[in-house]
Design a protein around this motif. Structure first.
Motif, PDB file in Angstrom:
ATOM      1  N   LYS A  66      -2.161  -3.622   0.118  1.00 16.66           N
ATOM      2  CA  LYS A  66      -0.783  -3.855  -0.322  1.00 16.66           C
ATOM      3  C   LYS A  66       0.151  -3.816   0.880  1.00 16.66           C
ATOM      4  O   LYS A  66       1.033  -4.652   1.026  1.00 16.66           O
ATOM      5  N   ASN A  67      -0.089  -2.851   1.730  1.00 19.88           N
ATOM      6  CA  ASN A  67       0.814  -2.707   2.869  1.00 19.88           C
ATOM      7  C   ASN A  67       0.602  -3.767   3.942  1.00 19.88           C
ATOM      8  O   ASN A  67       1.542  -4.123   4.652  1.00 19.88           O
ATOM      9  N   LYS A  69       0.143  -6.826   3.390  1.00 21.70           N
ATOM     10  CA  LYS A  69       0.984  -7.949   2.978  1.00 21.70           C
ATOM     11  C   LYS A  69       2.433  -7.684   3.374  1.00 21.70           C
ATOM     12  O   LYS A  69       3.128  -8.578   3.871  1.00 21.70           O
ATOM     13  N   ARG A  70       2.861  -6.418   3.153  1.00 18.12           N
ATOM     14  CA  ARG A  70       4.240  -6.054   3.518  1.00 18.12           C
ATOM     15  C   ARG A  70       4.448  -6.178   5.021  1.00 18.12           C
ATOM     16  O   ARG A  70       5.475  -6.689   5.471  1.00 18.12           O
TER      17      ARG A  70
END
Lengths: 129, 181
Positions: A66-67, A69-70
């Motif tokens: 998830k991170n 992608k961030r």
């Protein structure tokens, strides 16, 4: 022939004097408008950069999917801002690039689950959730 | 024929006067036309100068304003990022401190904008000299007076005494604003 000469000479003398006067007034006025405009854009771009760099720093140690992608989104925004000559008023793609950066910032905010409607202007910034 | 002589002599006097009148009128017309040309030229010049000046001034001011504010913006953005981080991670203790800082930065930005928006210019020595010259004062001012010193360019900055030399000269009213150090 000398009449012709006088005709243009008097106009020319008046013109020179008027030109000096006018350009002085114009420069002062222009500087005022320009500095306000530049200040607003400098502040906006600066706030995007500060925001993105800080989040990049905060997510440094988080390496999950998830991170990542961030982090990619943040890197992209930072790259766009660093390439942008924000202080150059003669840059022909100024408005275009500014819009792209704004759009990218909104995307970054959504990826971070933050509402991007905090005001970029000089009003007190408040993030709402 | 005496009447002829009288008639001729009288008419030549008249003709002479008409010529004088005509010359006077022509002169007047000439002066007024040339004066109009000066004024037209002046107006055209002002317009042209102002247009160019506006653009140049805008470019200068824009660069100045942008560079002035970008660091402030960056600080703001950093604070906002921290604020959103705290919100997401439940660190409520830092929230009020961060908000306070944001308020301070916001106030600072407002102040900067107010300063940029003001029409006061920093008076340059050149402005004062130009205006003093315009006043066409006598060159025999005794040395040691502020006027002669300003003329000699000895003063590096314009303080409120600059306003005093120039007195009521409207042209130089901006020079009465003390230099913002």
């Amino acid at each position: 022939k000398s009449l012709h000469f006088c005709f243009y000479r008097f106009h020319g003398e008046g013109y020179q004097e008027g030109y000096a006067e006018g350009s002085h007034v114009g420069v002062v006025e222009g500087r005022r408008y320009g500095s306000l405009h530049g200040a607003k854009i400098g502040s906006e771009i600066g706030s995007y950069l500060g925001f993105a760099l800080t989040w990049q720093c905060l997510l440094q140690k988080c390496t999950d999917e998830k991170n990542s992608k961030r982090i990619r989104a943040l890197d992209s925004l930072i790259g766009m801002i660093q390439k942008f000559p924000y202080e150059d008023p003669t840059y022909d793609k100024l408005q275009e690039d500014l819009e792209k950066i704004r759009g990218k910032f909104k995307q970054v905010c959504s990826v971070l689950n933050i509402q991007s409607d905090f005001r970029i202007s000089t009003e007190r910034s408040l993030l709402t959730f | 024929m005496s009447w002829v002589q009288v008639a001729v002599s009288r008419s030549s006097e008249d003709i002479f006067d008409e010529d004088a009148d005509e010359m006077y009128l022509l002169q007047k017309e000439w002066n007024s036309t040339m004066k109009k040309r000066l004024t037209e030229g002046y107006r055209d010049g002002i317009e042209a100068g102002k247009e160019l000046g506006l653009q140049e001034g805008f470019n200068q001011g824009y660069r100045h304003g942008a560079e002035l504010m970008v660091t402030c913006g960056q600080f703001k953005g950093t604070l906002n990022a921290l604020l959103s981080w705290c919100h997401s991670n439940g660190c409520d203790s830092a929230l009020s401190k961060i908000n306070n800082l944001l308020d301070v930065v916001g106030k600072h930005e407002e102040d900067v904008l107010k300063y940029l928006n003001s029409t006061d210019q920093h008076p340059h020595l050149g402005h004062v000299l130009d205006s003093v010259q315009d006043m066409d004062l006598n060159d025999t001012a005794p040395s040691g007076t502020v006027y002669s010193e300003v003329k000699a360019g000895k003063h590096e900055d314009v303080d409120s005494s600059g306003g005093n030399i120039c007195g009521n000269n409207a042209v130089v009213s901006h020079a009465a604003v003390p230099e913002i150090v």
